[in-house]
Design a protein around this motif. Structure first.
Motif, PDB file in Angstrom:
ATOM      1  N   ILE A  71       1.012  -4.110   9.355  1.00  0.00           N
ATOM      2  CA  ILE A  71      -0.099  -4.100   8.412  1.00  0.00           C
ATOM      3  C   ILE A  71       0.470  -4.348   7.016  1.00  0.00           C
ATOM      4  O   ILE A  71       1.410  -3.669   6.593  1.00  0.00           O
ATOM      5  N   ALA A  72      -0.103  -5.302   6.295  1.00  0.00           N
ATOM      6  CA  ALA A  72       0.330  -5.620   4.934  1.00  0.00           C
ATOM      7  C   ALA A  72      -0.718  -5.108   3.952  1.00  0.00           C
ATOM      8  O   ALA A  72      -1.917  -5.331   4.148  1.00  0.00           O
ATOM      9  N   THR A  73      -0.247  -4.418   2.910  1.00  0.00           N
ATOM     10  CA  THR A  73      -1.129  -3.935   1.850  1.00  0.00           C
ATOM     11  C   THR A  73      -0.502  -4.250   0.501  1.00  0.00           C
ATOM     12  O   THR A  73       0.693  -4.542   0.409  1.00  0.00           O
ATOM     13  N   CYS A  74      -1.332  -4.171  -0.539  1.00  0.00           N
ATOM     14  CA  CYS A  74      -0.864  -4.470  -1.894  1.00  0.00           C
ATOM     15  C   CYS A  74      -1.424  -3.426  -2.852  1.00  0.00           C
ATOM     16  O   CYS A  74      -2.643  -3.247  -2.940  1.00  0.00           O
ATOM     17  N   LEU A  95       3.526 -11.495   6.750  1.00  0.00           N
ATOM     18  CA  LEU A  95       3.741 -12.077   5.421  1.00  0.00           C
ATOM     19  C   LEU A  95       3.109 -13.459   5.310  1.00  0.00           C
ATOM     20  O   LEU A  95       2.525 -13.793   4.267  1.00  0.00           O
ATOM     21  N   ARG A  96       3.182 -14.260   6.360  1.00  0.00           N
ATOM     22  CA  ARG A  96       2.519 -15.579   6.352  1.00  0.00           C
ATOM     23  C   ARG A  96       1.008 -15.407   6.205  1.00  0.00           C
ATOM     24  O   ARG A  96       0.365 -16.103   5.414  1.00  0.00           O
ATOM     25  N   GLU A  97       0.434 -14.482   6.970  1.00  0.00           N
ATOM     26  CA  GLU A  97      -1.001 -14.214   6.891  1.00  0.00           C
ATOM     27  C   GLU A  97      -1.381 -13.636   5.531  1.00  0.00           C
ATOM     28  O   GLU A  97      -2.512 -13.798   5.064  1.00  0.00           O
ATOM     29  N   SER A  98      -0.439 -12.980   4.884  1.00  0.00           N
ATOM     30  CA  SER A  98      -0.695 -12.375   3.578  1.00  0.00           C
ATOM     31  C   SER A  98      -0.995 -13.410   2.503  1.00  0.00           C
ATOM     32  O   SER A  98      -1.710 -13.119   1.552  1.00  0.00           O
ATOM     33  N   ALA A 148       3.580  -7.794  -4.931  1.00  0.00           N
ATOM     34  CA  ALA A 148       4.415  -6.990  -4.048  1.00  0.00           C
ATOM     35  C   ALA A 148       3.567  -6.509  -2.867  1.00  0.00           C
ATOM     36  O   ALA A 148       2.506  -5.929  -3.047  1.00  0.00           O
ATOM     37  N   ILE A 149       4.047  -6.778  -1.668  1.00  0.00           N
ATOM     38  CA  ILE A 149       3.343  -6.451  -0.430  1.00  0.00           C
ATOM     39  C   ILE A 149       4.174  -5.444   0.358  1.00  0.00           C
ATOM     40  O   ILE A 149       5.377  -5.627   0.529  1.00  0.00           O
ATOM     41  N   LYS A 150       3.505  -4.410   0.834  1.00  0.00           N
ATOM     42  CA  LYS A 150       4.175  -3.406   1.666  1.00  0.00           C
ATOM     43  C   LYS A 150       3.773  -3.634   3.110  1.00  0.00           C
ATOM     44  O   LYS A 150       2.605  -3.849   3.417  1.00  0.00           O
ATOM     45  N   ASN A 193      -5.705  -6.858   2.588  1.00  0.00           N
ATOM     46  CA  ASN A 193      -5.005  -6.398   3.785  1.00  0.00           C
ATOM     47  C   ASN A 193      -4.771  -7.589   4.687  1.00  0.00           C
ATOM     48  O   ASN A 193      -5.495  -8.568   4.638  1.00  0.00           O
ATOM     49  N   SER A 194      -3.739  -7.472   5.483  1.00  0.00           N
ATOM     50  CA  SER A 194      -3.390  -8.525   6.415  1.00  0.00           C
ATOM     51  C   SER A 194      -2.640  -7.878   7.567  1.00  0.00           C
ATOM     52  O   SER A 194      -2.163  -6.748   7.451  1.00  0.00           O
ATOM     53  N   VAL A 195      -2.533  -8.598   8.660  1.00  0.00           N
ATOM     54  CA  VAL A 195      -1.862  -8.039   9.833  1.00  0.00           C
ATOM     55  C   VAL A 195      -1.141  -9.160  10.577  1.00  0.00           C
ATOM     56  O   VAL A 195      -1.531 -10.328  10.499  1.00  0.00           O
ATOM     57  N   GLY A 196      -0.088  -8.780  11.275  1.00  0.00           N
ATOM     58  CA  GLY A 196       0.643  -9.745  12.097  1.00  0.00           C
ATOM     59  C   GLY A 196       1.413  -9.022  13.184  1.00  0.00           C
ATOM     60  O   GLY A 196       1.618  -7.802  13.114  1.00  0.00           O
TER      61      GLY A 196
END
Length: 85
Positions: free
Chosen positions: A15-18, A35-38, A4-6, A25-28
């Motif tokens: 900013i994506a976190t889990c 989400l693709r970068e995640s 699950a990614i927020k 962490n990921s960003v787009g």
């Protein structure tokens, strides 16, 4: 396996976190890009656990507006083989 990614908007970027993977962490520039970068960030996070000899955390249930991101099957197979060693 999926986690699950927020997504959170900060300074014009997503900013994506889990919760299950604190180092993840990921960003787009858009939710879709984040989400693709995640996917890559998720795989790298899992390899970090393996390289450090730590067990991979089990994914927890999705909460609120979190989104699922899946580990690609080829990566999951390779991770499974490395864990078995």
């Amino acid at each position: 396996m999926r986690y699950a990614i927020k997504l959170a908007l900060a300074d014009g970027a997503y900013i994506a976190t889990c919760r299950d993977l604190p180092a993840f962490n990921s960003v787009g520039n858009s939710p879709e890009e984040a989400l693709r970068e995640s996917v890559d960030a998720l795989v790298l996070s899992l390899w970090g656990y393996i390289d450090e000899g730590r067990p991979i955390p089990e994914p927890s249930a999705k909460q609120g507006d979190e989104r699922w991101v899946s580990v690609p099957s080829g990566d999951m197979a390779e991770i499974g083989l490395r864990q078995a060693k």
